[in-house]
Write an enzyme that holds these catalytic residues in place. Structure first.
Site, short mmCIF file in Angstrom:
data_model
loop_
_atom_site.label_atom_id
_atom_site.label_comp_id
_atom_site.label_asym_id
_atom_site.label_seq_id
_atom_site.Cartn_x
_atom_site.Cartn_y
_atom_site.Cartn_z
CE LYS A 18 -0.39 6.00 7.71
NZ LYS A 18 -1.79 5.99 7.90
CG PHE B 91 -1.77 1.16 1.00
CD1 PHE B 91 -3.07 1.05 0.40
CD2 PHE B 91 -1.60 2.55 1.88
CE1 PHE B 91 -4.06 2.30 0.23
CE2 PHE B 91 -2.49 3.52 1.72
CZ PHE B 91 -3.65 3.40 1.03
CG ASP C 138 5.63 3.85 2.03
OD1 ASP C 138 5.43 4.40 3.21
OD2 ASP C 138 4.71 3.93 1.10
C1 LIG Z 1 3.01 2.76 3.78
C2 LIG Z 1 1.99 3.90 3.34
N1 LIG Z 1 2.21 4.49 2.41
C3 LIG Z 1 1.49 5.52 2.16
C4 LIG Z 1 0.44 5.77 2.51
C5 LIG Z 1 -0.46 6.93 2.39
O1 LIG Z 1 -0.57 8.01 2.97
P1 LIG Z 1 -1.43 9.13 3.12
O2 LIG Z 1 -2.95 8.43 3.50
O3 LIG Z 1 -1.17 10.15 3.93
O4 LIG Z 1 -1.74 9.67 1.56
C6 LIG Z 1 0.10 5.32 3.77
C7 LIG Z 1 -1.37 5.43 4.50
O5 LIG Z 1 -1.91 4.50 5.07
C8 LIG Z 1 0.77 4.12 4.15
O6 LIG Z 1 0.53 3.29 5.36
#
Ligand SMILES: Cc1ncc(COP(=O)(O)O)c(C=O)c1O
Length: 425
Positions: free
Chosen positions: A255, A142, A226
């Site tokens: 986050k 994700f 990520d």
């Molecule tokens: C690993 C990871 N990457 C990207 C995102 C996307 O972040 P955002 O919701 O702030 O766009 C998330 C959100 O849960 C995530 O857990």
């Protein structure tokens, strides 16, 4: 669902006025303090989700509140035609915490998806410079919901309504063998989450990050990690890649960096820091004085109070407490620090989450067999004792339902389990 007093009213308003891309809201929260939330009826909940790994200092922490008030009263925004001191300070702090050395650089956006969009463009810049067209990510990964990050996300159910995807991305199975088989000199970048949060708190196999670093080096591809869910100290290191002792080419963060204020960043290492050129990317709000002052204050407080170490110790304590409950519903725990997946013996995570909420505990179903725990990094003995009591009660309630509803198979359907399409962030 809670908030009985005006429950119908707020649920009607949410159903009528808010975009339907999310499922029904589970409660109407009015305020928070530390690791606790209060709903509109004044009922208190222990928050072991922290806004999905966002509220790293808990709710309404003085460092967070004061930074917002002071910076808002001083200078909030000037655009990226200009610099501000909070922005420069945060960039320097992130470089230090990530260990980039002098050659690192930081791009600021406003969310995780924006950080990953920037990383996607970094991968294209590298690929276009060197004739590489392939970008690899993992099945079930994700990386966000915007069109670029959705292409990186390895969940066909999330993509199918939005085809065609941005081209060039391939999703590979989660094994070192699959990675070895997929890598070649046409790969521009490999994107990885050190722990796949949205997939159900699935850590990478032992040795995976080191193998990924070795293979990407050998084939001239970027390794982009990520850290949006795992960063800001959550796993017991500032960034989870640091547990593996490797140096990536870039990481993305969001986050927990802002502790509740929307901010994201791409942090580059070494030669990857030279890929962007003037005019190649940008954002009006990204890196403004307000956001960077708040994130700077949040990270300074995490550092000052030793919350990274606390995340490591408390994570172990929470896992031991979960095991100590001795529920037949629990198969074990996964994850690291305070990003914990509780594996269930049956696909009843939604029922456990609903029962927990009835008992006054906020947790999350990362998959139908996984409860995700991601509390604030500030938790101590008091919160863990209360969590253990409430979680044991929730598991007992769900187990009773299990026995009552389906005595033959001992399974009940997940009531509020989030589907890929509906709930994941
Ligand atoms: C690993 C990871 N990457 C990207 C995102 C996307 O972040 P955002 O919701 O702030 O766009 C998330 C959100 O849960 C995530 O857990």
């Amino acid at each position: 669902m809670t908030g009985s007093l005006d429950q119908q009213t707020w649920q009607d308003a949410a159903g009528r006025d808010l975009v339907r891309s999310f499922g029904p809201r589970m409660a109407l929260f009015a305020r928070g303090s530390g690791a606790y939330l209060w709903d509109a009826d004044g009922r208190r909940y222990l928050d072991f989700l922290a806004g999905i790994a966002v509220n790293s200092l808990g709710h309404a922490h003085p460092a967070f509140v004061e930074a917002i008030a002071e910076q808002a009263a001083t200078l909030a925004h000037v655009s990226n035609y200009f610099a501000t001191q909070p922005q420069l300070d945060l960039a320097a702090r992130l470089k230090r915490l990530a260990g980039t050395g002098d050659s690192g650089r930081v791009y600021f956006g406003n969310s995780g998806a924006e950080a990953n969009e920037a990383a996607f463009k970094l991968a294209r810049l590298h690929g276009n410079d060197t004739g590489r067209t392939r970008i690899l990510t993992l099945e079930n990964a994700f990386h966000g919901r915007t069109m670029g990050t959705l292409a990186l996300t390895g969940k066909p159910a999330m993509q199918e309504s939005f085809l065609p995807m941005v081209p060039g991305v391939e999703h590979i199975p989660l094994s070192i063998e699959a990675l070895e088989a997929a890598m070649d000199d046409r790969v521009a970048a490999l994107f990885l989450e050190p722990i796949q949060g949205e997939a159900g708190v699935i850590p990478l196999p032992d040795g995976y990050l080191r193998a990924a670093r070795e293979l990407t080096h050998r084939h001239g591809a970027l390794l982009i990690v990520d850290e949006i869910q795992t960063g800001a100290g959550r796993t017991g290191a500032w960034f989870a890649f640091q547990h593996a002792g490797i140096t990536p080419d870039a990481i993305t963060v969001a986050k927990g960096i802002g502790g509740g204020f929307p901010i994201g960043a791409l942090i580059t290492f070494g030669a990857a820091s030279e890929l962007f050129y003037p005019g190649s990317h940008g954002s009006t709000f990204g890196g403004n004085a307000l956001g960077t002052a708040v994130a700077g204050a949040v990270l300074a407080e995490i550092e000052r109070a030793g919350h990274v170490r606390n995340a490591e110790l408390r994570g172990r304590q929470v896992c031991e407490a979960v095991a100590g409950i001795g529920s037949p519903l629990v198969e074990g725990t996964r994850g690291r620090g305070l990003l914990i997946g509780v594996a269930l013996a049956h696909p009843v995570a939604g029922a456990v989450v609903a029962a927990a909420q009835q008992h006054g505990l906020i947790i999350n179903a990362a998959s139908d067999r996984t409860i995700r725990l991601a509390p604030a990094l500030i938790i101590g003995d008091t919160e863990i004792e209360e969590f253990t009591r409430l979680f044991a009660a929730a598991l007992a309630t769900a187990s009773e339902a299990l026995l009552l509803d389906q005595p033959t198979t001992q399974e009940v359907p997940a009531r509020d389990a989030p589907s890929d399409r509906r709930e994941s962030q």
